[in-house]
Design an enzyme around this catalytic site. Structure first.
Site, PDB file in Angstrom:
ATOM      1  N   LYS A  53     -10.442  10.222 -24.898  1.00 13.82           N
ATOM      2  CA  LYS A  53     -11.709   9.531 -24.627  1.00 13.82           C
ATOM      3  C   LYS A  53     -12.859  10.542 -24.573  1.00 13.82           C
ATOM      4  O   LYS A  53     -13.933  10.310 -25.137  1.00 13.82           O
ATOM      5  CB  LYS A  53     -11.612   8.740 -23.313  1.00 13.82           C
ATOM      6  CG  LYS A  53     -10.739   7.507 -23.453  1.00 13.82           C
ATOM      7  CD  LYS A  53     -10.368   6.860 -22.130  1.00 13.82           C
ATOM      8  CE  LYS A  53      -9.358   5.736 -22.358  1.00 13.82           C
ATOM      9  NZ  LYS A  53      -8.834   5.130 -21.150  1.00 13.82           N
ATOM     10  N   GLN A  97      -9.371   6.276 -14.890  1.00 10.38           N
ATOM     11  CA  GLN A  97      -8.123   6.087 -15.642  1.00 10.38           C
ATOM     12  C   GLN A  97      -7.041   5.486 -14.741  1.00 10.38           C
ATOM     13  O   GLN A  97      -6.789   5.975 -13.636  1.00 10.38           O
ATOM     14  CB  GLN A  97      -7.653   7.444 -16.216  1.00 10.38           C
ATOM     15  CG  GLN A  97      -6.423   7.346 -17.105  1.00 10.38           C
ATOM     16  CD  GLN A  97      -6.654   6.487 -18.360  1.00 10.38           C
ATOM     17  OE1 GLN A  97      -7.684   6.596 -19.010  1.00 10.38           O
ATOM     18  NE2 GLN A  97      -5.709   5.631 -18.678  1.00 10.38           N
ATOM     19  N   ASP A 120     -15.416  -0.390 -18.799  1.00 12.61           N
ATOM     20  CA  ASP A 120     -14.064  -0.893 -19.067  1.00 12.61           C
ATOM     21  C   ASP A 120     -14.037  -2.425 -18.988  1.00 12.61           C
ATOM     22  O   ASP A 120     -13.064  -3.049 -19.405  1.00 12.61           O
ATOM     23  CB  ASP A 120     -13.083  -0.331 -18.028  1.00 12.61           C
ATOM     24  CG  ASP A 120     -12.175   0.733 -18.623  1.00 12.61           C
ATOM     25  OD1 ASP A 120     -12.020   0.757 -19.864  1.00 12.61           O
ATOM     26  OD2 ASP A 120     -11.611   1.535 -17.849  1.00 12.61           O
TER      27      ASP A 120
END
Ligand code: NAP
Length: 293
Positions: A53, A97, A120
């Site tokens: 990422k 994460q 997200d």
């Protein structure tokens, strides 16, 4: 019929090249989209995800703040860290994460992220807006699936879509996105799960089948209508002694046989996978643009 393979890598690359141009335009106005990445602990899979990422951000000219916190980080310390990022004007998107260590409550952490920086798309505010058909940060994997369909020329409007799996990360959001009265949507959607006695009864009626079950061979050729479009979200490791790693990746669909019956199909790897990070970049740039006004 042998299916056309939907090349997720190629679609992702073409979106990333559009995003690279957008980042360059924003830079001319003094805006550099920034992603704040937080990894707690040293889960090897998570390390490789966050590294990918961060690299993807740099590749298209974005800024990323890379934060590796020890596994012993307390919930309070993590919440304080998120609050700092919520207030940091250089950070347009925050990514924590998952999974988090067991002593940290995931729900508390995800709801602490400012919904305006929730790239997200997991915050209840964004989930609620998505369900209501309002503008929201869409979760990256399901949004990637919709983009794959749309950019491959699949007619979604009026199609019967059957989704196998009802997780909050993939199944439920992709179903919700596709049933909206909107562009790249307006489908009739059926959702199957472990409580569905005969999944094949539904998948055989589908124009588009989206599988996110996390189990190899959940969907086999006899469960597919001739000419259907099949999107395989699953990523499973199966032992393979011919591979250096001792395993290979397969999806949830019996790819070799289903591809002889479908009109289009995504491979694993190289289908949905490359789209997820791309849509994360998309959301972060969108956030930077919105903040700049
Ligand atoms: P999950 O949270 O485990 O959910 C799986 C869902 O599938 C559940 O709703 C479950 O039903 C249903 N299911 C499982 N086995 C089934 C079966 N035999 N028949 C019918 N339904 C079944 O998984 P997830 O997070 O949604 O992920 C699904 C897969 O996608 C995994 O392989 C994951 O690795 C992959 N994934 C890939 C990406 C990517 O970027 N490519 C991103 C996210 C996930 P119940 O609700 O009844 O238990």
């Amino acid at each position: 019929m042998t299916a056309r393979i939907i090349d997720g890598k190629q679609v992702a690359e073409s979106i990333r090249s559009e995003l690279t141009k957008e980042v360059a335009e924003l830079k001319k106005k003094g805006i550099i989209p920034g992603l704040g990445v937080i990894l707690v602990g040293e889960n090897p899979a998570s390390i490789s995800y966050v590294t990918a990422k961060e690299k993807a951000c740099h590749d298209i000219g974005m800024f990323s703040s890379d934060n590796r916190l020890p596994a012993t980080t307390t919930q309070k310390e993590l919440l304080d860290f998120i609050e700092k990022m919520n207030k940091d004007p250089k950070i347009n998107g925050i990514l924590v994460q998952l999974p988090l260590p067991k002593h940290i409550n995931e729900k508390d952490i995800l709801t602490a992220i400012n919904p305006d920086k929730d790239v997200d798309g997991f915050h209840p505010v964004n989930v609620g807006k998505m369900v209501m058909g309002e503008k929201a940060y869409l979760p990256c994997t399901p949004h990637g699936v919709v983009q794959l369909l749309a950019r491959s020329g699949v007619k979604i409007d009026g199609a019967h879509v059957v989704v196998v799996g009802r997780s909050n990360i993939v199944g439920k959001p992709v179903a919700n996105m596709l049933l909206q009265k909107a562009k790249n949507a307006n489908a009739t959607v059926t959702i199957c799960h472990t409580g569905t006695p005969d999944i094949g009864y539904f998948t055989r009626q589908a124009d588009i089948v989206i599988v996110a079950a996390g189990r190899p061979n959940t969907v086999t050729a006899d469960m597919i209508k001739e000419g259907a479009v099949v999107i395989d979200v699953g990523v499973n490791r199966v032992p393979d002694s011919t591979k250096k790693a001792g395993f290979r990746l397969v999806g949830d669909v019996d790819y070799d046989n289903v591809k002889e019956k479908a009109s289009m199909i995504t491979p694993v790897p190289g289908g949905v996978g490359p789209m997820t990070i791309t849509m994360l970049l998309f959301n972060t740039i969108e956030s930077a643009r919105t903040t700049a006004g």
